[in-house]
Design an enzyme around this catalytic site. Structure first.
Site, PDB file in Angstrom:
ATOM      1  N   ARG A 173       0.826  -1.206   0.000  1.00 34.87           N
ATOM      2  CA  ARG A 173       0.000   0.000   0.000  1.00 34.87           C
ATOM      3  C   ARG A 173       0.864   1.262   0.000  1.00 34.87           C
ATOM      4  O   ARG A 173       0.412   2.312  -0.403  1.00 34.87           O
ATOM      5  CB  ARG A 173      -0.894   0.024   1.249  1.00 34.87           C
ATOM      6  CG  ARG A 173      -1.945  -1.049   1.288  1.00 34.87           C
ATOM      7  CD  ARG A 173      -2.654  -1.058   2.636  1.00 34.87           C
ATOM      8  NE  ARG A 173      -3.264   0.210   2.972  1.00 34.87           N
ATOM      9  CZ  ARG A 173      -4.428   0.646   2.509  1.00 34.87           C
ATOM     10  NH1 ARG A 173      -5.124  -0.103   1.704  1.00 34.87           N
ATOM     11  NH2 ARG A 173      -4.906   1.821   2.874  1.00 34.87           N
ATOM     12  N   ARG A 177       9.981   6.193  -2.183  1.00 30.64           N
ATOM     13  CA  ARG A 177      10.369   7.099  -3.263  1.00 30.64           C
ATOM     14  C   ARG A 177      11.802   7.583  -3.121  1.00 30.64           C
ATOM     15  O   ARG A 177      12.244   7.890  -2.007  1.00 30.64           O
ATOM     16  CB  ARG A 177       9.459   8.325  -3.275  1.00 30.64           C
ATOM     17  CG  ARG A 177       8.009   8.005  -3.492  1.00 30.64           C
ATOM     18  CD  ARG A 177       7.292   9.241  -3.992  1.00 30.64           C
ATOM     19  NE  ARG A 177       5.859   8.983  -4.090  1.00 30.64           N
ATOM     20  CZ  ARG A 177       4.993   9.297  -3.139  1.00 30.64           C
ATOM     21  NH1 ARG A 177       5.399   9.889  -2.042  1.00 30.64           N
ATOM     22  NH2 ARG A 177       3.717   9.043  -3.305  1.00 30.64           N
ATOM     23  N   ARG A 249      -9.104  -6.152  13.443  1.00 30.63           N
ATOM     24  CA  ARG A 249      -8.581  -5.202  14.414  1.00 30.63           C
ATOM     25  C   ARG A 249      -9.598  -4.088  14.572  1.00 30.63           C
ATOM     26  O   ARG A 249     -10.225  -3.656  13.588  1.00 30.63           O
ATOM     27  CB  ARG A 249      -7.248  -4.596  13.927  1.00 30.63           C
ATOM     28  CG  ARG A 249      -6.162  -5.610  13.750  1.00 30.63           C
ATOM     29  CD  ARG A 249      -5.715  -6.235  15.042  1.00 30.63           C
ATOM     30  NE  ARG A 249      -4.794  -5.376  15.776  1.00 30.63           N
ATOM     31  CZ  ARG A 249      -4.382  -5.631  16.998  1.00 30.63           C
ATOM     32  NH1 ARG A 249      -4.841  -6.701  17.650  1.00 30.63           N
ATOM     33  NH2 ARG A 249      -3.524  -4.829  17.604  1.00 30.63           N
ATOM     34  N   ARG A 279      -0.768   6.355  15.902  1.00 30.72           N
ATOM     35  CA  ARG A 279      -0.685   7.649  15.232  1.00 30.72           C
ATOM     36  C   ARG A 279      -1.616   8.655  15.905  1.00 30.72           C
ATOM     37  O   ARG A 279      -2.519   8.268  16.651  1.00 30.72           O
ATOM     38  CB  ARG A 279      -1.020   7.522  13.747  1.00 30.72           C
ATOM     39  CG  ARG A 279      -2.389   6.981  13.448  1.00 30.72           C
ATOM     40  CD  ARG A 279      -2.561   6.741  11.938  1.00 30.72           C
ATOM     41  NE  ARG A 279      -3.862   6.160  11.641  1.00 30.72           N
ATOM     42  CZ  ARG A 279      -4.254   5.736  10.434  1.00 30.72           C
ATOM     43  NH1 ARG A 279      -3.442   5.839   9.406  1.00 30.72           N
ATOM     44  NH2 ARG A 279      -5.448   5.233  10.267  1.00 30.72           N
ATOM     45  N   GLU A 300      -4.651   7.249  18.295  1.00 28.90           N
ATOM     46  CA  GLU A 300      -5.260   6.024  17.754  1.00 28.90           C
ATOM     47  C   GLU A 300      -4.498   4.778  18.206  1.00 28.90           C
ATOM     48  O   GLU A 300      -3.282   4.701  18.035  1.00 28.90           O
ATOM     49  CB  GLU A 300      -5.209   6.155  16.230  1.00 28.90           C
ATOM     50  CG  GLU A 300      -6.072   5.216  15.482  1.00 28.90           C
ATOM     51  CD  GLU A 300      -6.070   5.559  13.981  1.00 28.90           C
ATOM     52  OE1 GLU A 300      -6.283   6.736  13.611  1.00 28.90           O
ATOM     53  OE2 GLU A 300      -5.844   4.643  13.181  1.00 28.90           O
ATOM     54  N   TYR A 348      -9.322  -5.608   2.827  1.00 29.04           N
ATOM     55  CA  TYR A 348      -8.825  -4.285   3.226  1.00 29.04           C
ATOM     56  C   TYR A 348      -9.018  -3.366   2.026  1.00 29.04           C
ATOM     57  O   TYR A 348      -8.130  -3.221   1.201  1.00 29.04           O
ATOM     58  CB  TYR A 348      -7.348  -4.461   3.587  1.00 29.04           C
ATOM     59  CG  TYR A 348      -6.601  -3.309   4.221  1.00 29.04           C
ATOM     60  CD1 TYR A 348      -7.140  -2.048   4.410  1.00 29.04           C
ATOM     61  CD2 TYR A 348      -5.296  -3.509   4.640  1.00 29.04           C
ATOM     62  CE1 TYR A 348      -6.406  -1.034   4.989  1.00 29.04           C
ATOM     63  CE2 TYR A 348      -4.548  -2.508   5.236  1.00 29.04           C
ATOM     64  CZ  TYR A 348      -5.104  -1.274   5.402  1.00 29.04           C
ATOM     65  OH  TYR A 348      -4.365  -0.274   5.979  1.00 29.04           O
ATOM     66  N   ASP A 350      -9.901   0.183  -0.029  1.00 24.08           N
ATOM     67  CA  ASP A 350      -9.973   1.638   0.005  1.00 24.08           C
ATOM     68  C   ASP A 350     -11.350   2.066  -0.498  1.00 24.08           C
ATOM     69  O   ASP A 350     -12.066   1.299  -1.150  1.00 24.08           O
ATOM     70  CB  ASP A 350      -8.870   2.228  -0.882  1.00 24.08           C
ATOM     71  CG  ASP A 350      -7.507   2.130  -0.201  1.00 24.08           C
ATOM     72  OD1 ASP A 350      -7.458   2.129   1.040  1.00 24.08           O
ATOM     73  OD2 ASP A 350      -6.494   2.057  -0.919  1.00 24.08           O
TER      74      ASP A 350
HETATM   75  N1  UDP Z   1       2.955   1.165   8.279  1.00 18.69           N
HETATM   76  C1  UDP Z   1       4.035   1.177   9.158  1.00 18.69           C
HETATM   77  N2  UDP Z   1       4.529   2.391   9.569  1.00 18.69           N
HETATM   78  C2  UDP Z   1       3.996   3.559   9.189  1.00 18.69           C
HETATM   79  C3  UDP Z   1       2.887   3.541   8.301  1.00 18.69           C
HETATM   80  C4  UDP Z   1       2.399   2.323   7.876  1.00 18.69           C
HETATM   81  O1  UDP Z   1       4.528   0.127   9.562  1.00 18.69           O
HETATM   82  O2  UDP Z   1       4.486   4.623   9.613  1.00 18.69           O
HETATM   83  C5  UDP Z   1       2.456  -0.157   7.819  1.00 18.69           C
HETATM   84  C6  UDP Z   1       1.396  -0.726   8.769  1.00 18.69           C
HETATM   85  O3  UDP Z   1       1.526  -2.127   8.799  1.00 18.69           O
HETATM   86  C7  UDP Z   1       0.118  -0.323   8.090  1.00 18.69           C
HETATM   87  C8  UDP Z   1       0.473  -0.483   6.613  1.00 18.69           C
HETATM   88  O4  UDP Z   1       1.849  -0.035   6.549  1.00 18.69           O
HETATM   89  O5  UDP Z   1      -0.962  -1.160   8.458  1.00 18.69           O
HETATM   90  C9  UDP Z   1      -0.390   0.298   5.651  1.00 18.69           C
HETATM   91  O6  UDP Z   1      -0.374   1.661   5.992  1.00 18.69           O
HETATM   92  P1  UDP Z   1      -1.571   2.650   5.618  1.00 18.69           P
HETATM   93  O7  UDP Z   1      -1.123   4.028   5.891  1.00 18.69           O
HETATM   94  O8  UDP Z   1      -2.041   2.323   4.250  1.00 18.69           O
HETATM   95  O9  UDP Z   1      -2.668   2.216   6.708  1.00 18.69           O
HETATM   96  P2  UDP Z   1      -4.135   2.815   7.021  1.00 18.69           P
HETATM   97  O10 UDP Z   1      -4.063   4.311   6.881  1.00 18.69           O
HETATM   98  O11 UDP Z   1      -5.080   2.141   6.060  1.00 18.69           O
HETATM   99  O12 UDP Z   1      -4.346   2.391   8.447  1.00 18.69           O
END
Ligand code: UDP
Length: 383
Positions: A173, A177, A249, A279, A300, A348, A350
């Site tokens: 996902r 870069r 979850r 986060r 969160e 999962y 979007d």
């Molecule tokens: N992830 C991580 N560190 C970060 C951001 C994301 O390990 O700082 C991993 C984590 O396993 C997460 C996955 O990347 O579930 C996908 O991130 P995304 O931002 O797409 O998650 P969402 O916003 O859908 O919760």
């Protein structure tokens, strides 16, 4: 012939599929156990601060699908929005997803793109082919140092298991870069509905052929009384969880308010193992065109989803896949029900994919009826 169709769930799936079918002349009932539409992308304006709050956590609309983009814009003007995320690791702030700035700051270097690419490639465990899980995918992509700092603990906190137990697709996902582009997404269209997702979904549902029933929990037996049911509740709930619960979850949000701008960005990730949450989201930054003196934030935390919790993320570990295969096989043997969306297909998804699949499902239904064919239980296989 006009049919009596039930949509279980007033989220994106039920609203979009319901609208297509109502426009085709069917009588559609959309029922939801909650007192609001829009499912988990529900937004509500905070009366104290005026901030539009993403009640069930952040939802950012991004897509490459021009038809879906046009579709949502038909109901609600989308304001251009560029999602930027930062991560605090060991007392320092970095750009997420990992980009050239992240790499240079993390390693204390000043590399150009090609140098950074070679530097990361030298650390990457390229022998892992093909990567079979999240951890292998990460080690192959970025090597152990970046993986440990930014992903290992965040992922363990988010998913409640070792990253080696998770599918590699979760990491895919996020892009990595070798430029200073810090856009979280890489899709052609990105924006936020001006008055929030709930306003958008309410307009999608605003059609004379649609009856909305909020606060109504529909049982599978009640649902079967209709000519056809689109079920966007949990797939296993249709079967009364009789072979066990598919794992999810859930999220806990610790809400707090502040003056001014508390963290300077919409999302700050906290990947460190000794920080209990994953986060912090600052909701006013999801609507940068608005001005508010005060701020609303969510801290969160993810945990295992119990029977009375709101399911958010399908986990899809190996043992869940076996249970899922069992439910899918039985669902395919049912008549008169189609499973939709994140919960209905245990994926999962979007928002843009959810809408695409809802449009496709409703159109498949219309096509099946005019061809005299049965409507399948799934338009996209959950397996
Ligand atoms: N992830 C991580 N560190 C970060 C951001 C994301 O390990 O700082 C991993 C984590 O396993 C997460 C996955 O990347 O579930 C996908 O991130 P995304 O931002 O797409 O998650 P969402 O916003 O859908 O919760």
């Amino acid at each position: 012939m006009s049919e009596d169709i039930l949509m279980v769930g007033a989220g994106l799936s039920g609203a979009v599929a319901g609208r297509v079918l109502a426009e085709a002349g069917h009588r559609v009932t959309v029922a939801d156990s909650r007192q609001h539409v829009a499912g988990n992308c529900h937004t509500q304006r905070c009366t104290e601060t005026g901030v539009l709050v993403h009640v069930y956590g952040p939802h950012i609309f991004h897509t490459d699908d021009a038809e879906v983009w046009d579709y949502v814009n038909r109901f609600e003007p989308f304001i251009p929005y560029r999602h930027q995320v930062r991560a605090t690791v060991d007392g320092r702030v970095y750009a997420m997803p990992i980009n050239l700035l992240t790499i240079n700051q993390f390693f204390g270097r000043a590399m150009r793109p090609d140098e950074a690419r070679a530097f990361v490639a030298a650390q990457a465990e390229t022998g892992i082919e093909p990567p079979r899980n999240f951890e292998e995918q990460a080690l192959r992509m970025m090597g152990p140092a970046l993986y440990e700092a930014f992903f290992a603990s965040y992922t363990a906190k988010q998913w409640g298991c070792a990253p080696a137990e998770l599918p590699a697709a979760i990491l895919k996902r996020l892009p990595m870069r070798f430029s200073y582009d810090d856009n979280y997404f890489f899709h052609r269209f990105q924006g936020m509905p001006r008055d929030g997702y709930t306003a958008m979904v309410a307009r999608i549902l605003d059609h004379p052929g649609i009856t909305l029933e909020l606060g109504r929990t529909v049982t599978p037996d009640q649902a079967r009384a209709h000519d056809h049911v689109f079920w966007s509740g949990p797939l296993d709930a249709w079967f009364g969880h009789d072979r066990g619960w598919l794992g999810y979850r859930t999220l806990d949000f610790e809400r707090f308010t502040a003056q001014g701008d508390w963290q300077g960005c919409a999302v700050m990730n906290w990947p460190d193992a000794d920080v209990p949450f994953t986060r912090i989201t600052e909701h006013k930054h999801f609507a940068p065109w608005e001005e508010h003196e005060k701020s609303v934030l969510y801290r969160e935390t993810a945990r295992a989803c119990g029977p009375d919790d709101i399911p958010y993320y399908p986990i899809r570990l190996a043992q869940e896949k076996a249970l899922l295969a069992d439910y899918v096989a039985r669902a395919q043997g049912q008549d008169g029900v189609t499973f939709l969306g994140r919960l209905g297909t245990y994926r999962y998804l979007d928002m843009d994919v959810t809408i695409r699949e809802a449009l496709d499902a409703a159109r498949a239904f219309l096509a099946a009826r005019s061809a005299g064919q049965p409507m399948p239980a799934f338009v996209v296989s959950p397996l």
